[in-house]
Design an enzyme around this catalytic site. Structure first.
Site, PDB file in Angstrom:
ATOM      1  N   ASP A  21       0.313 -71.770   2.768  1.00 18.04           N
ATOM      2  CA  ASP A  21       0.004 -71.692   1.334  1.00 18.04           C
ATOM      3  C   ASP A  21      -1.145 -70.713   1.057  1.00 18.04           C
ATOM      4  O   ASP A  21      -2.021 -70.537   1.895  1.00 18.04           O
ATOM      5  CB  ASP A  21      -0.351 -73.100   0.827  1.00 18.04           C
ATOM      6  CG  ASP A  21      -0.265 -73.205  -0.687  1.00 18.04           C
ATOM      7  OD1 ASP A  21       0.282 -72.280  -1.330  1.00 18.04           O
ATOM      8  OD2 ASP A  21      -0.764 -74.212  -1.237  1.00 18.04           O
ATOM      9  N   HIS A  38       2.925 -62.342  -0.285  1.00 19.46           N
ATOM     10  CA  HIS A  38       4.015 -62.896   0.527  1.00 19.46           C
ATOM     11  C   HIS A  38       4.324 -61.971   1.711  1.00 19.46           C
ATOM     12  O   HIS A  38       4.635 -62.445   2.804  1.00 19.46           O
ATOM     13  CB  HIS A  38       5.271 -63.108  -0.318  1.00 19.46           C
ATOM     14  CG  HIS A  38       5.093 -64.139  -1.404  1.00 19.46           C
ATOM     15  ND1 HIS A  38       4.483 -65.348  -1.172  1.00 19.46           N
ATOM     16  CD2 HIS A  38       5.423 -64.136  -2.730  1.00 19.46           C
ATOM     17  CE1 HIS A  38       4.457 -66.056  -2.302  1.00 19.46           C
ATOM     18  NE2 HIS A  38       5.014 -65.338  -3.258  1.00 19.46           N
ATOM     19  N   LEU A 132      10.732 -71.277  22.706  1.00 18.18           N
ATOM     20  CA  LEU A 132      10.218 -71.850  21.454  1.00 18.18           C
ATOM     21  C   LEU A 132      11.314 -71.929  20.384  1.00 18.18           C
ATOM     22  O   LEU A 132      12.050 -70.963  20.163  1.00 18.18           O
ATOM     23  CB  LEU A 132       9.076 -70.951  20.940  1.00 18.18           C
ATOM     24  CG  LEU A 132       8.511 -71.262  19.557  1.00 18.18           C
ATOM     25  CD1 LEU A 132       7.782 -72.595  19.548  1.00 18.18           C
ATOM     26  CD2 LEU A 132       7.563 -70.152  19.102  1.00 18.18           C
TER      27      LEU A 132
END
Ligand code: IPE
Ligand code: IPE
Ligand code: MG
Length: 247
Positions: A21, A38, A132
């Site tokens: 955020d 972003h 991962l």
């Protein structure tokens, strides 16, 4: 000593979830467009995935777009969707190179067709990788996920009734998007907000929560290791006493 050096390699969490955020505020502060926030956020996401891989985390879940985020201005939603596709396509080769598996949680059917196709292709082609697991929470809502699980169980019951009283937590967990994943031991949220914003509501019941004022586009590798070190200093009691844990 760097935070990386302080990490106890024998106590690495298997699953870390992140609420990324603060992109908009980061851009505002610098007089830039929110979308530039972003874009820088996507660069950090890549850095944090690499950091997670480096220390041997097995699952990292990144909250990229919530169900509620569909309510943002159309231009921001479109920009975010384009950025998502672009990031996944441009990083696909590295995903394969580092043996990572990409998967998503959320309602993919709400995504634009081309974005969904790009993401599904990357997920499909990396499905057999054993390193991962990178989980992107996309068009994700925790209550929505829980309601879907309830509906799945009710439909199953309607088809073939079972003993309701014998239902266990695990039967419910298996109906969630995260069916085959461990619950996150650690949840990180950046940007100073102290809330969970409809993220992994069922799965974080005993997660350690880590909040930082750092905005996501400034959250670098060392910040991530700092969160891991902080986690490693917590005593996870699961309702027991400190004495019981020590024994
Ligand atoms: C997080 O940054 C990214 C998404 C929710 C898509 P925000 O866009 O929420 O940034 P702030 O909270 O407005 O600063
Ligand atoms: C949460 O951030 C969702 C993501 C990071 C993708 P928001 O910025 O949407 O959350 P609220 O609305 O401030 O709670
Ligand atoms: Mg926000």
């Amino acid at each position: 000593m760097s935070f990386l050096e302080q990490i106890d390699r024998d106590r690495i969490p298997s699953h870390v979830a992140v609420i990324m955020d603060g992109n908009g505020r980061w851009a505002n502060k610098l007089g830039k467009d929110r979308l530039e926030g972003h874009t820088q956020g996507a660069v950090r996401a890549r850095e944090i995935v690499d950091a997670a891989n480096k220390i041997g985390i097995k699952y990292i879940t990144l909250y990229a777009f919530s169900i509620e985020n569909w309510e943002r201005p159309e231009s921001e939603v479109n920009g975010l969707m384009a950025l998502l596709s672009k990031s996944i396509v441009s990083q696909f080769a590295d995903l394969i190179k580092y043996n990572m598996r990409l998967t998503t949680i959320g309602d993919n059917s709400m995504l634009p067709d081309d974005v969904r196709a790009d993401i599904e292709e990357a997920c499909h082609k990396s499905a057999a990788n054993t390193g991962l697991t990178v989980v992107i929470a996309l068009s994700y809502g925790g209550r929505y996920e829980i309601m879907n699980a309830v509906k799945t169980l009710l439909k199953r019951y309607k088809q073939s009734p079972f003993d309701i009283d014998s239902l266990k937590d695990d039967d419910f967990s298996k109906c969630l998007y995260t069916a085959d994943m461990p619950d996150p031991e650690l949840l990180i949220r950046t940007s100073g907000e102290v809330r969970v914003s409809n993220f992994l509501l069922w799965q974080i019941s005993y997660s350690e929560l880590y909040f930082t004022d750092v905005l996501w586009p400034d959250f670098d590798e060392e910040q991530f290791y700092k969160a891991i070190v902080d986690y490693q200093h917590r005593e996870r009691r699961f309702g027991k006493t400190s004495q019981q844990i020590g024994s």
